[in-house]
Design a protein around this motif. Structure first.
Motif, short mmCIF file in Angstrom:
data_model
loop_
_atom_site.label_atom_id
_atom_site.label_comp_id
_atom_site.label_asym_id
_atom_site.label_seq_id
_atom_site.Cartn_x
_atom_site.Cartn_y
_atom_site.Cartn_z
N GLY A 99 -14.78 31.09 10.67
CA GLY A 99 -15.92 30.33 10.03
C GLY A 99 -15.68 29.18 9.14
O GLY A 99 -16.46 28.75 8.34
N TYR A 100 -14.53 28.48 9.52
CA TYR A 100 -14.11 27.29 8.82
C TYR A 100 -14.86 26.05 8.94
O TYR A 100 -15.14 25.54 10.12
CB TYR A 100 -12.82 27.05 9.28
N ARG A 101 -15.50 25.88 7.76
CA ARG A 101 -16.45 24.66 8.09
C ARG A 101 -16.49 23.75 6.74
O ARG A 101 -16.61 24.52 5.79
CB ARG A 101 -17.93 24.69 8.41
N GLN A 105 -16.97 17.41 6.08
CA GLN A 105 -16.05 17.33 7.52
C GLN A 105 -16.74 16.14 8.17
O GLN A 105 -18.01 15.84 8.04
CB GLN A 105 -16.12 18.45 8.38
N SER A 112 -20.68 22.25 12.99
CA SER A 112 -19.74 23.30 13.75
C SER A 112 -18.93 24.07 12.65
O SER A 112 -18.53 23.43 11.77
CB SER A 112 -18.97 22.42 14.72
N SER A 113 -18.46 25.36 13.08
CA SER A 113 -17.37 25.91 12.20
C SER A 113 -16.54 26.45 13.20
O SER A 113 -16.61 26.56 14.54
CB SER A 113 -18.07 27.03 11.37
#
Length: 275
Positions: A99-101, A105, A112-113
């Protein structure tokens, strides 16, 4: 506000065995900084040298914390590089991150993640190049380029030095001896201890004799010769003309006899030596 990563103030210096690389990185994204701090992300700094077709990880260590950046230092073996070296700086995942976001960004990613695996790229800092002269390459010794090594097919043994050239002192070998000298390229400490050190000692002795003959130091035949001025300056900066030629040469070259005698000892031999 978009986040940035920037390389600042890259420098390098040569030591006996390695080229030391220093640089600072300015990273402004608080989430990536947090990942670095907790060990979920890490810097990946890779070097490559097209001349030797060698590459590797720099494995930098923190060398300083500044108001807007962090300083790093790493080392590359002298034997692995020649001419230009490219250093690439990136931040990658050190472990799996689900779930990297990022709040900052790029707009192209919207909300998006991503699920990341170790080694996946988080930030690309770009690259920089260095072109280090090999400080302890005997064909370009640490006294500048004051010596030139050549062969003479009429010589059978020994070495000769000639001081009558403006740019360099000639060190003249028999052909077979110069070839043997070149075979020691992976043992620079031996090349320096066996050849560069005595050549520098004799050159310092030659300069001392001329200074004693002309205490004003204004010898018209020698003053202005590049090798004479460079070695005179090195003696005065690192030692003194009151010291022996051996002591001065050892200091200028970084105590090469110590290195030659202790390099490549086995572990047992090193323990016995230290004891």
């Amino acid at each position: 506000m978009a986040s940035t990563i920037e390389i600042l103030h890259p420098t390098y210096s040569s030591t006996v065995d390695d080229v030391e690389i220093r640089f600072q990185v300015r990273m402004t994204d608080p989430q990536i900084l947090q990942l670095l701090e907790e060990g979920s992300a890490r810097y990946s700094v890779k070097w490559s040298c097209s001349a030797t077709i060698a590459s590797g990880d720099l494995d930098p260590q923190v060398a300083g914390i500044y108001a807007d950046s962090t300083g790093y230092v790493g080392w590359i073996d002298q034997l692995d590089i020649r001419n230009k070296v490219k250093i690439e700086v990136k931040i990658v995942a050190a472990r799996a991150i689900n779930g990297y976001r990022l709040e900052r960004q790029h707009p192209d990613y919207g909300g998006s993640s991503f699920n990341l695996l170790p080694g996946d790229l988080l930030a690309d800092g770009g690259d920089f190049e260095i072109e280090p002269g090999k400080l302890y390459d005997p064909l370009r010794p640490p006294v500048g380029s004051c010596f030139r090594f050549i062969s003479d097919n009429t010589m059978k043994k020994g070495l000769q030095l000639r001081f009558d050239y403006d740019d360099q002192v000639l060190v003249i070998f028999p052909e077979r001896v110069l070839a043997a000298f070149g075979l020691l390229k992976e043992r620079p400490e031996l090349q320096i201890g066996l050849v560069v050190l005595p050549a520098l000692m004799e050159t310092i002795s030659f300069i001392k004799r001329n200074r004693e003959a002309d205490p004003t130091g204004q010898n018209e035949e020698l003053s202005g010769k590049q090798w004479y001025d460079a070695i005179t300056r090195l003696v005065e900066e690192t030692s003194s003309f009151d010291a022996s030629a051996f002591e001065s040469a050892q200091k200028i070259l970084g105590q090469p006899l110590d290195l030659a005698l202790t390099t490549n000892l086995t572990e047992t031999e090193a323990e016995d030596f230290d004891a």
